[in-house]
Scaffold this active site. Structure first.
Site, PDB file in Angstrom:
ATOM      1  N   HIS A 129       0.873  -1.179   0.000  1.00 28.91           N
ATOM      2  CA  HIS A 129       0.000   0.000   0.000  1.00 28.91           C
ATOM      3  C   HIS A 129       0.912   1.233   0.000  1.00 28.91           C
ATOM      4  O   HIS A 129       2.020   1.183   0.537  1.00 28.91           O
ATOM      5  CB  HIS A 129      -0.838  -0.037   1.277  1.00 28.91           C
ATOM      6  CG  HIS A 129      -1.927   0.977   1.360  1.00 28.91           C
ATOM      7  ND1 HIS A 129      -1.708   2.267   1.755  1.00 28.91           N
ATOM      8  CD2 HIS A 129      -3.255   0.877   1.107  1.00 28.91           C
ATOM      9  CE1 HIS A 129      -2.861   2.925   1.753  1.00 28.91           C
ATOM     10  NE2 HIS A 129      -3.819   2.104   1.365  1.00 28.91           N
ATOM     11  N   LYS A 232     -10.622  -0.674  10.265  1.00 30.95           N
ATOM     12  CA  LYS A 232     -10.691  -1.847   9.367  1.00 30.95           C
ATOM     13  C   LYS A 232     -10.959  -3.123  10.161  1.00 30.95           C
ATOM     14  O   LYS A 232     -11.055  -4.206   9.597  1.00 30.95           O
ATOM     15  CB  LYS A 232      -9.393  -1.985   8.578  1.00 30.95           C
ATOM     16  CG  LYS A 232      -9.202  -0.846   7.572  1.00 30.95           C
ATOM     17  CD  LYS A 232      -7.992  -1.073   6.728  1.00 30.95           C
ATOM     18  CE  LYS A 232      -7.511   0.187   6.049  1.00 30.95           C
ATOM     19  NZ  LYS A 232      -8.300   0.567   4.884  1.00 30.95           N
TER      20      LYS A 232
HETATM   21  N1  PMP Z   1      -2.025  -0.640   4.447  1.00 32.91           N
HETATM   22  C1  PMP Z   1      -2.962  -1.411   3.889  1.00 32.91           C
HETATM   23  C2  PMP Z   1      -2.619  -2.794   3.434  1.00 32.91           C
HETATM   24  C3  PMP Z   1      -4.257  -0.915   3.732  1.00 32.91           C
HETATM   25  O1  PMP Z   1      -5.198  -1.670   3.175  1.00 32.91           O
HETATM   26  C4  PMP Z   1      -4.533   0.400   4.162  1.00 32.91           C
HETATM   27  C5  PMP Z   1      -5.914   1.001   3.968  1.00 32.91           C
HETATM   28  N2  PMP Z   1      -6.472   0.772   2.702  1.00 32.91           N
HETATM   29  C6  PMP Z   1      -3.527   1.146   4.763  1.00 32.91           C
HETATM   30  C7  PMP Z   1      -2.274   0.595   4.879  1.00 32.91           C
HETATM   31  C8  PMP Z   1      -3.772   2.525   5.273  1.00 32.91           C
HETATM   32  O2  PMP Z   1      -4.725   2.492   6.300  1.00 32.91           O
HETATM   33  P1  PMP Z   1      -5.226   3.816   7.037  1.00 32.91           P
HETATM   34  O3  PMP Z   1      -5.781   4.687   5.943  1.00 32.91           O
HETATM   35  O4  PMP Z   1      -6.286   3.318   7.976  1.00 32.91           O
HETATM   36  O5  PMP Z   1      -4.082   4.429   7.733  1.00 32.91           O
END
Ligand code: PMP
Length: 412
Positions: A129, A232
């Site tokens: 990500h 999440k």
């Molecule tokens: N890493 C992964 C694998 C994710 O799926 C996400 C959210 N889509 C994030 C990091 C970032 O999460 P957040 O926006 O809650 O900080």
């Protein structure tokens, strides 16, 4: 606090715990398949947070009065819940942040300040990500260090032999996603950590898509850092966790200064508080943390094994149904994956598919899902992503397939 434990897995009962699911969108029953972006909240989390606001609110750690002491106790008990959930050795290894992005940025800054020099290297993977790429790039730029990338195969699995080849005396950290948000691949994190540790290299794991689907034991994995977001995992937004081994957190400098993280402040010199407070500057999101504790209790009440077994059923059923659909191409066929279906339908743009599904009451995500380098690998711009949770049903997957056939007809 309200209690809402479920002893046996019953999806109808479980759905009743999530009020948001019980609604129609454009006159159609809502099918919520966007759980990778955020999960819905069970009533127990909603009630917990509402009660905290209406009956208990008071700032933590600073008051001698009843409400403040009560809130401090609940906040610290939420930390203990996270410790138990992750099986961390000490509760002071649990730092509350605003989310996984904040957790990774904290390590990138603080670890970078403590240990990274010019020409050092940090290893990430092709399926990360953006939250597990950009913070390292910023740190590398600041320090004159370099990012190295583990490639993946066509199924969307990491090439571990290539990973081993990337490790050398300049490697200072490995940062890897536990479960890919775009493909669903579950990475062999224990093996990845063991390889790094053989070379005395610490490992950070981005657990954003893992902890809501399976049991995570940070001592068993032996990772040095583990990060996740509350929203999440059926908890509130604006709260997240950074787990770090005591040894690292003790050595690393604070990444934010302010109230609550200090021992003694003088204009000449400031000393810092002990863990975990050294890394929690300012008023923390105590209501979010306690709400997260309620979400983790809820998950534990259902049982992560039950969740994993049920979601595996959804995954197998959905994979069979979707691969049988002519013109649909699935991305991500790892041997070990969670219930994420990333696909493209014929030559229809993912955005159009998402728009039409929305009109049929189905919520999916379209585009690059914050993993642009991954889609470069597949030479497409992104996908339609249906990411399922344990409140989804086989019937909803049937409905998705029928809806996709309708869309194919419209575009013919
Ligand atoms: N890493 C992964 C694998 C994710 O799926 C996400 C959210 N889509 C994030 C990091 C970032 O999460 P957040 O926006 O809650 O900080």
């Amino acid at each position: 606090m309200p209690d809402n434990k479920i002893s046996t897995f019953d999806v109808t009962k479980i759905r009743n715990n999530f009020p948001v699911l019980n609604q129609k969108i454009y006159g159609k029953p809502l099918i919520y398949f966007d759980n990778g972006a955020t999960t819905q909240k069970p009533q127990v989390v909603i009630d917990t947070m509402s009660k905290l606001h209406s009956e208990h609110n008071s700032n933590v750690h600073r008051g001698v009065h009843y409400l403040s002491e009560q809130m401090t106790e609940m906040y610290e008990s939420a930390r203990k819940k996270v410790q138990d959930y992750l099986n961390a050795q000490y509760s002071h290894e649990i730092i509350f942040t605003s989310g996984v992005t904040a957790s990774i940025n904290a390590v990138a800054y603080s670890f970078g300040e403590a240990y990274i020099k010019e020409n050092d290297e940090v290893i990430v993977s092709e399926m990360e990500h953006h939250s597990n790429i950009v913070p390292w790039q910023l740190m590398c730029k600041r320090k004159g260090a370099h990012l190295k990338v583990i490639p993946i195969n066509a199924q969307g699995e990491l090439l571990l032999d290539e990973y081993k080849k990337l490790i050398n005396s300049k490697t200072k950290l490995v940062a890897i996603v536990h479960v890919s948000n775009s493909l669903g691949t579950i990475n062999p994190v224990k093996e990845i950590v063991a390889i790094a540790h053989k070379n005395n290299i610490p490992v950070l794991i981005d657990g954003a898509q893992a902890i809501q689907h399976q049991k995570v034991d940070v001592q068993d994995i032996d990772c040095d850092f583990y990060a996740f977001s509350g929203h999440k995992a059926y908890g509130p937004t604006g709260i997240g966790v950074l787990y770090g081994k005591e040894r690292w957190l003790n050595e690393m400098p604070p990444y934010q200064g302010g109230g609550d993280m200090i021992d003694r402040v003088r204009f000449e010199h400031t000393t810092y508080d002990d863990l975990p407070f050294k890394f929690e500057a300012g008023t923390p999101n105590y209501i979010g943390a306690i709400g997260l504790g309620a979400a983790l209790d809820y998950l534990t009440g259902i049982g992560l094994d039950n969740i994993q077994n049920y979601e595996k059923k959804l995954l197998d059923y959905g994979t069979d149904k979707l691969t049988a659909l002519n013109g649909l191409k699935l991305y991500g066929a790892a041997g070990n994956k969670t219930c994420i279906f990333s696909f493209l339908l014929n030559n229809i743009h993912s955005y159009d598919v998402g728009m039409f599904l929305d009109k049929m009451g189905i919520a999916v995500r379209t585009g690059h899902h914050c993993t642009q380098p991954l889609w470069e690998h597949y030479k497409v711009e992104g996908s339609v992503r249906a990411s399922l949770a344990f409140y989804n049903t086989l019937e909803e997957i049937d409905y998705l397939c029928e809806a996709l056939k309708e869309i194919q007809k419209m575009f013919k």
